[in-house]
Motif scaffolding. Structure first.
Motif, PDB file in Angstrom:
ATOM      1  N   PHE A 438     -36.642 -45.891 -58.219  1.00 26.56           N
ATOM      2  CA  PHE A 438     -37.329 -44.607 -58.342  1.00 26.56           C
ATOM      3  C   PHE A 438     -37.641 -44.390 -59.819  1.00 26.56           C
ATOM      4  O   PHE A 438     -36.745 -44.199 -60.635  1.00 26.56           O
ATOM      5  CB  PHE A 438     -36.451 -43.487 -57.793  1.00 26.56           C
ATOM      6  N   VAL A 439     -38.909 -44.462 -60.140  1.00 29.99           N
ATOM      7  CA  VAL A 439     -39.331 -44.334 -61.534  1.00 29.99           C
ATOM      8  C   VAL A 439     -39.739 -42.894 -61.771  1.00 29.99           C
ATOM      9  O   VAL A 439     -40.540 -42.334 -61.029  1.00 29.99           O
ATOM     10  CB  VAL A 439     -40.508 -45.292 -61.823  1.00 29.99           C
ATOM     11  N   THR A 440     -39.159 -42.280 -62.788  1.00 30.58           N
ATOM     12  CA  THR A 440     -39.295 -40.830 -62.910  1.00 30.58           C
ATOM     13  C   THR A 440     -40.480 -40.395 -63.757  1.00 30.58           C
ATOM     14  O   THR A 440     -40.538 -39.257 -64.195  1.00 30.58           O
ATOM     15  CB  THR A 440     -38.016 -40.209 -63.497  1.00 30.58           C
ATOM     16  N   GLY A 441     -41.425 -41.289 -64.000  1.00 25.80           N
ATOM     17  CA  GLY A 441     -42.524 -40.916 -64.875  1.00 25.80           C
ATOM     18  C   GLY A 441     -43.558 -39.988 -64.248  1.00 25.80           C
ATOM     19  O   GLY A 441     -44.382 -39.427 -64.949  1.00 25.80           O
ATOM     20  N   VAL A 442     -43.520 -39.826 -62.951  1.00 23.10           N
ATOM     21  CA  VAL A 442     -44.553 -39.050 -62.275  1.00 23.10           C
ATOM     22  C   VAL A 442     -44.056 -37.640 -61.997  1.00 23.10           C
ATOM     23  O   VAL A 442     -42.984 -37.452 -61.421  1.00 23.10           O
ATOM     24  CB  VAL A 442     -44.965 -39.743 -60.961  1.00 23.10           C
ATOM     25  N   ARG A 443     -44.840 -36.673 -62.418  1.00 21.55           N
ATOM     26  CA  ARG A 443     -44.457 -35.281 -62.213  1.00 21.55           C
ATOM     27  C   ARG A 443     -44.402 -34.933 -60.732  1.00 21.55           C
ATOM     28  O   ARG A 443     -45.274 -35.313 -59.961  1.00 21.55           O
ATOM     29  CB  ARG A 443     -45.475 -34.387 -62.919  1.00 21.55           C
ATOM     30  N   GLY A 444     -43.380 -34.193 -60.363  1.00 17.68           N
ATOM     31  CA  GLY A 444     -43.321 -33.665 -59.007  1.00 17.68           C
ATOM     32  C   GLY A 444     -43.069 -34.683 -57.914  1.00 17.68           C
ATOM     33  O   GLY A 444     -43.331 -34.422 -56.745  1.00 17.68           O
ATOM     34  N   GLN A 445     -42.537 -35.803 -58.286  1.00 20.45           N
ATOM     35  CA  GLN A 445     -42.301 -36.840 -57.292  1.00 20.45           C
ATOM     36  C   GLN A 445     -40.999 -36.563 -56.540  1.00 20.45           C
ATOM     37  O   GLN A 445     -39.953 -36.348 -57.156  1.00 20.45           O
ATOM     38  CB  GLN A 445     -42.208 -38.179 -58.020  1.00 20.45           C
ATOM     39  N   LYS A 457     -35.095 -45.225 -62.669  1.00 23.13           N
ATOM     40  CA  LYS A 457     -35.576 -45.671 -63.966  1.00 23.13           C
ATOM     41  C   LYS A 457     -36.160 -44.461 -64.675  1.00 23.13           C
ATOM     42  O   LYS A 457     -37.177 -43.907 -64.252  1.00 23.13           O
ATOM     43  CB  LYS A 457     -36.633 -46.759 -63.757  1.00 23.13           C
ATOM     44  N   ASP A 458     -35.507 -44.054 -65.716  1.00 21.34           N
ATOM     45  CA  ASP A 458     -35.904 -42.830 -66.428  1.00 21.34           C
ATOM     46  C   ASP A 458     -37.145 -43.101 -67.264  1.00 21.34           C
ATOM     47  O   ASP A 458     -37.111 -43.856 -68.224  1.00 21.34           O
ATOM     48  CB  ASP A 458     -34.737 -42.375 -67.314  1.00 21.34           C
ATOM     49  N   GLN A 459     -38.217 -42.443 -66.890  1.00 21.12           N
ATOM     50  CA  GLN A 459     -39.431 -42.528 -67.712  1.00 21.12           C
ATOM     51  C   GLN A 459     -39.917 -41.137 -68.066  1.00 21.12           C
ATOM     52  O   GLN A 459     -41.117 -40.883 -68.124  1.00 21.12           O
ATOM     53  CB  GLN A 459     -40.509 -43.339 -66.997  1.00 21.12           C
ATOM     54  N   GLY A 460     -39.032 -40.255 -68.287  1.00 21.44           N
ATOM     55  CA  GLY A 460     -39.460 -38.955 -68.797  1.00 21.44           C
ATOM     56  C   GLY A 460     -38.979 -37.760 -67.997  1.00 21.44           C
ATOM     57  O   GLY A 460     -39.076 -36.629 -68.453  1.00 21.44           O
ATOM     58  N   ASN A 461     -38.463 -37.995 -66.814  1.00 20.43           N
ATOM     59  CA  ASN A 461     -37.856 -36.911 -66.041  1.00 20.43           C
ATOM     60  C   ASN A 461     -36.421 -37.280 -65.713  1.00 20.43           C
ATOM     61  O   ASN A 461     -36.094 -38.461 -65.548  1.00 20.43           O
ATOM     62  CB  ASN A 461     -38.624 -36.675 -64.739  1.00 20.43           C
ATOM     63  N   ALA A 462     -35.605 -36.259 -65.597  1.00 21.94           N
ATOM     64  CA  ALA A 462     -34.196 -36.506 -65.306  1.00 21.94           C
ATOM     65  C   ALA A 462     -34.045 -37.168 -63.944  1.00 21.94           C
ATOM     66  O   ALA A 462     -34.775 -36.880 -63.001  1.00 21.94           O
ATOM     67  CB  ALA A 462     -33.421 -35.196 -65.343  1.00 21.94           C
TER      68      ALA A 462
END
Ligand SMILES: [Zn+2]
Length: 1187
Positions: A438-445, A457-462
């Motif tokens: 689960f890559v966290t770069g996408v808003r609201g995912q 995988k932290d790409q900008g969201n907790a």
């Protein structure tokens, strides 16, 4: 099993880094992790000097029992002449130390002379005047500035809720969010940061290149890092490389300088000088042979264990006596399982119940039958016939009457296989989302379900391990939100443990200047801040205010407007990270000392006779080697202290220079004070011999006690005062057995009254019977004194009142009703080990900031609030969650979305002040359908349960239940009205994301708190209420809908678990065995027709009738089936934050009722509806709302 074996057996201690590895969850959320090489996710791995641990060792020697600063002891010294006798010849007294403690009678524990007290100091000790000491008035000033607060002055303090009183010292650092007038247009950094994951890995290289990052892998409070994080980091490079790499901040971080190892006047122990990872005691479990001087054991006679004493059950007061109290029912089903039959032969609560009285027959539930107009209404509405087989995933296939065989019509309005199945939803999510990270770069995912194993995988969201939301798409307007009735809430677990494959948050050190923050709203630098004017300023993503970039933080922007050091800085590119806090973030502008642990042991008759006191003392001897170390420290910086108590308190001087521990008795419990400062809180390694001696002697000292009257509040007060005197935060571990009825502050009466159930006064059962403990809790929070409570009741002890301090200080509560050594010690010891070892943040303040348009309005969890925004936690451990509800205060925009930033300021177990930041960006919508497509029902249920469980404090339980049903009906009706395609009103249509809402909601409604059966005690309800309030989403999920696994489907050659089945009796086969777990208990249910061979393999007996239902562990048998089942159980235990109690249930046995209580799709004996009935009821409610 003997205590000694227990205390030294390996697994918990058999690993080099127990505090970390022991709690790695082998299958986070359910099953084995897919074998993904973790290097793939170690974004910031690699040999990067910038990521070295910034030389923590030099500043973090254990504080060597800091001699109680500012607390000159002015004591009567009439007994001080005793002291030299007990001070070892080798040590010089600390220069700044207090004179030898003298205000209490100094009793050389274990000296022959002490024997006269050994019979129990209360009844038959020496003359009270010599032993027990009244508080001398002259000692009042001996703790300047930390005199115990007069509690009676605070009686108006509000319980459980925000209080307007109490200005907090830290408020200015967590200043209130200013709601800006313009919604920020600071979209998340476009493009690269959210691109494919391949754009990130270069980060590791660039850290080295720029040398700008002083952050380190967050390891100090997480225990050792995964191997991938440590390679190539020679310890020697730490102290040099780090400061040099950052010219802007010469020298080590400020906080590193504040703890000179010689500060206390002691020389550090030689072993501390060569600190480095390689110096870790690699001893696997062997408790430090080098320092284990055999203590002068006067209490050598640790012969027989109480467990082996045949009379320990029959000793007065007999358990039967306890049971004959006002509430003789057996211990509640939900938690403790059956009381040991030997102790409680009669089970009145069960005998009224007959097997098979529920769960077999489907039909209108009594509760709902009257309201439900029967089958004729369902599915037979006039109008267009419903589409026969809709492909719409939102549609629930609801067979119409005419589709059913005639004989089913009267009873089966709905095919149970056609209604949404939790098992299927869980299985589908696992199959669809378990394989990819689960890559966290996408808003609201929307993240995968908590029951799915996945890597993050932290790409900008907790990570969702830190924050989960009820919806990841928030309505733009308040009106929309109200229309949908979907609560907007985030369940936050700020210090969550991560699987080893994931990288813990990095530690960022900005030196003396501290973290970069918005000038106006004080939000911390995060990936959503927008840099402008060539990088000289940034615009706040929360309030839109523009702030200058400090010169030392300046960096050029690339052609996309992104800073070129974007990937070098966790605070620019990651959702979660930590800042090293400066002195401005500390109380009194002074860096904190490392915290202390104080063990406070009930030595009443019951505690001694049950073997509990000996068990605790034995365990502590080895457990003290595993205190949280805070990363690279060779040994824990945490100091420890010991108190025993009955209706007086006994303090122990365990100073390393003593040959024997000394006891001081404080009998004036009404005006508690701590009779010794120097020597009470000590370093474990330095005082090991004295501590071991003390722990050997405590069980002997009180072996013959007959004291049954206990105090409780003075115990907390004493621990609090000791921490105050030592000027540190810390944790009290209180082991307590009974209602505190002795004459003392906080004295309680037995006010249990089950007749109040289902009356307007039922709420009083959940309320504390006095404000005293709330006031005490407030003092504890101010000091950072967290209280963990281990309860061992044989009868009512008023959890609702005793638990208040635990609850408000962020502590944990454990309860072992009718504790028996044989059956309960493993569970208790596992809980204790985990509780002592787990990482805790002390003296913490949490603030949740939001972007313009929404704000945090309500909070649920174990904490204290003195204003409306700051969540104060004396302690916050890795298992605790705080649930935050949000409300609109303006419009949101689809472009900007909505942002959350959770900032937790805390003191690590090493005494380091830190800020942990979690950021999360959500989408916003103008169409309700978008909301309903992005909800998470598990989180919704977590919120609703907490909301309801708080509601019972002030409302009749029925009111709370009705409100829950109504809210969910409105949620589903809104969907039906606005989002679903037109269809017959007779058809129930549920949103895909919420199709489990009815079944899960029904589980909450019929839980022990909201609809107790006759066997559930008042204490158990209060206990559950408190537990659930701090649960994360995974815990509430399995708590309300337990996991049920068919054991005969176990594949002994495969790691996978057998497929779970639905929680209904009709799914059980007489020829099978099942395992059911809910986070607190594990049941093994055995059908009457199970093959004899299987019984033999699992239980080691030849027939069904020989299976004992008193066993607390499965026998260890050498066959594949036994091994497999035990390994499944071990895996389940490792996933849960508490050790689950094993209960063996035989079909048609009287204990089967306990088990059936957890078959939550069936009708419950307390009147709870079956799933089918409840779904029908919800359908009717929805239709009423729509008509
Ligand atoms: Zn701002």
């Amino acid at each position: 099993m003997s205590v000694n074996q227990q205390a030294h057996t390996g697994p918990p201690y058999g690993q080099p880094q127990p505090a970390y590895q022991r709690y790695q969850q082998p299958g986070y959320g359910g099953q084995q992790m897919p074998g993904v090489p973790h290097s793939q996710y170690g974004v910031y791995n690699g040999p990067m000097p910038g990521y070295q641990q910034p030389a923590p060792p030099q500043g973090y020697f254990p504080s060597l029992g800091l001699p109680s600063k500012g607390s000159p002891v002015s004591l009567n010294s009439d007994t001080s002449s005793l002291a030299p006798n007990f001070i070892g010849p080798l040590r010089t007294p600390p220069t700044s130390g207090a004179p030898p403690p003298t205000s209490g009678a100094l009793l050389p524990v274990g000296q022959p002379a002490y024997n006269q007290f050994g019979q129990g100091d209360v009844q038959n000790g020496i003359p009270a005047s010599a032993v027990q000491m009244q508080r001398p008035s002259v000692s009042q000033p001996f703790i300047p500035g930390s005199t115990p607060t007069s509690i009676s002055q605070l009686s108006s303090f509000q319980q459980y809720g925000p209080s307007p009183t109490g200005a907090q010292q830290l408020t200015n650092h967590m200043a209130g969010m200013t709601i800006g007038s313009v919604p920020t247009s600071a979209a998340p950094p476009a493009g690269v940061g959210y691109g494919p994951s391949t754009s990130v890995p270069p980060a590791s290289g660039s850290f080295t290149a720029t040398g700008s990052g002083l952050y380190t892998p967050y390891s100090s409070s997480q225990g050792p890092r995964p191997a991938s994080m440590t390679h190539g980091l020679p310890p020697t490079s730490l102290s040099q490389g780090v400061p040099l790499a950052q010219p802007a901040f010469s020298g080590p971080p400020l906080s590193m300088q504040r703890l000179p190892s010689q500060g206390s006047g002691y020389a550090p122990p030689p072993s501390s000088t060569g600190i480095g990872p390689s110096n870790y005691p690699s001893t696997t479990g062997a408790p430090r042979p080098s320092t284990m001087q055999s203590p002068p054991l006067s209490g050598q006679a640790l012969a027989g264990l109480p467990a082996s004493q045949p009379n320990h059950l029959a000793s007065p007061p007999p358990p039967q006596q306890a049971m004959s109290g006002p509430h003789p029912g057996p211990p509640m089903t939900g938690l403790q399982g059956p009381p040991p039959p030997s102790t409680h032969p009669s089970q009145p609560g069960y005998q009224i119940q007959q097997n098979g009285s529920f769960g077999q027959v489907r039909g209108p539930q009594p509760n709902y039958g009257g309201a439900y107009p029967g089958t004729s209404n369902y599915g037979s509405q006039p109008g267009p016939p419903p589409p026969p087989k809709r492909l719409d995933p939102d549609s629930i296939p609801s067979p119409q009457l005419n589709e059913l065989p005639p004989q089913q019509k009267p009873r089966h309005r709905i095919d149970p296989d056609a209604i949404p199945s939790p098992i299927q939803v869980i299985e589908d999510d696992r199959n669809n989302r378990g394989s990819e990270p689960f890559v966290t770069g996408v808003r609201g995912q929307v993240p995968p379900l908590v029951t799915t194993n996945f890597l993050v995988k932290d790409q900008g969201n907790a990570s969702p391990r830190y924050i989960r939301c009820t919806s990841y798409n928030i309505p733009c307007t308040s009106d929309m939100a109200k229309q949908s009735q979907v609560p907007l809430a985030a369940v936050i677990k700020p210090l969550a443990m991560l699987p080893t494959e994931e990288t813990p948050p990095y530690l960022v050190d900005h030196g003396e200047s501290g973290p970069i923050r918005c000038n106006r709203c004080k939000a911390y630098m995060c990936p959503f801040m927008q840099f402008i004017e060539g990088g000289r300023r940034f615009q706040c993503c929360f309030c839109s205010c523009v702030t200058e970039v400090p010169p030392h933080y300046f960096q050029h922007l690339d052609h996309t407007g992104k800073r070129v050091d974007f990937y070098d800085r966790p605070e620019l590119s990651l959702g979660s990270y930590e800042f090293l806090a400066t002195v401005d973030y500390c109380k009194n502008n002074k860096f904190p000392d490392p915290p202390a642990f104080i063990f406070m042991i009930d030595v009443s008759y019951n505690a001694v006779k049950s073997g509990l006191v000996r068990l605790i003392c034995e365990e502590l001897k080895s457990l003290l080697d595993y205190l949280p170390r805070g990363g690279n420290l060779e040994e824990s910086a945490i100091r420890v202290g010991f108190v025993t108590y009955n209706k007086v308190l006994h303090f122990y001087n365990v100073k390393s220079s003593l040959a024997q521990p000394q006891m001081m008795v404080v009998s004036d419990v009404a005006d508690m004070f701590v009779p010794l400062l120097d020597g009470f809180l000590v370093n474990v390694n330095e005082s090991r011999a004295v501590i071991t001696s003390l722990l050997d002697q405590i069980p002997e000292m009180f072996a013959d006690t007959r004291e049954t009257e206990m105090v409780f509040a003075p115990v907390i007060q004493a621990g609090l005062d000791a921490l105050k005197a030592a000027e540190c935060a810390g944790k009290l571990f209180i082991f307590h057995t009974s209602l505190p009825i002795a004459e003392a502050p906080g004295k309680l009466k037995n006010r249990d009254d089950k007749k109040l159930i289902n009356t307007d006064k039922e709420k009083t059962l959940f309320q504390p019977q006095t404000n005293f403990y709330s006031n005490l809790a407030k003092d504890c929070v101010a000091q950072g004194c967290c209280v963990d409570l281990f309860l061992f009741p044989n009868q009512y002890l008023d959890v609702a009142t005793l638990g208040v301090v635990t609850y408000q200080t962020g502590g944990s509560i454990y309860k072992y009703s009718y504790f028996q050594l044989e059956t309960d010690q493993e569970r208790f010891l596992n809980d204790l080990r985990r509780d002592v070892q787990k990482e805790v943040g002390f003296d913490a303040v949490m603030r949740v900031r939001t972007s313009t348009g929404i704000r945090a309005t309500d909070f649920f969890g174990a904490f204290y609030m003195s204003n409306t925004t700051d969540v104060e936690l004396a302690g916050l451990d890795c298992d605790k969650t705080i649930t935050v509800e949000f409300k609109h205060d303006d419009k949101l925009s689809e472009d900007s979305g909505a942002l959350l930033q959770c900032a937790l300021l805390y003191t690590s177990s090493a005494g380091q002040r830190r800020l942990r930041i979690h950021n999360l960006s959500l989408n916003c919508c103008t169409q309700l359908a978008d909301l309903y497509r992005n909800c998470e029902t598990d989180t919704l249920i977590n919120y609703l349960a907490k909301y309801a469980y708080r509601g019972v404090l002030n409302n009749p339980v029925k009111t709370v239940r009705d409100a829950l049903i109504n809210q969910c009906a409105q949620i589903l009706a809104c969907y039906r009205k606005n989002c679903a395609s037109p269809s017959s009103a007779g058809q129930l249509i549920l949103p895909e994301c919420m199709k489990l809402l009815p079944v899960y909601l029904n589980c909450v409604l019929k839980s022990d708190v909201l609809q107790p059966g006759p066997e559930v005690s008042t204490d158990d309800r209060a206990y559950i209420r408190q537990l659930v309030t701090s649960m994360d989403v995974a815990e509430t999920n399995v708590f309300f809908y337990p996991r049920l696994l068919p054991l005969t489907k176990v594949d002994v050659d495969n790691d996978a678990l057998p497929a779970a089945i639905r929680n209904s009796e009709e799914r059980l086969s007489k020829g099978d065995m099942y395992l059911l777990e809910n986070g607190l208990n594990i049941f093994v249910w055995v059908g009457v027709n199970v093959q004899q061979g299987l019984i033999q393999n699992l239980f080691g007996v030849s027939s069904f009738s020989q299976i004992s239902n008193t066993m607390s562990t499965l026998p260890i048998l050498e066959n594949p089936f036994s091994k497999k089942v035990r390994s499944i159980m071990d895996m389940l235990q490792a996933q849960r934050s508490r050790y689950m109690k094993l209960i063996i249930v035989k079909q048609e046995d009287k204990f089967e009722m306990l088990f059936k209580h957890f078959l939550v799709e069936d009708k419950s004996m307390s009147g709870g509806a079956s799933y089918v009935d409840f779904l029908c009821h919800m359908h009717k409610e929805i239709r009423q709302l729509l008509s």
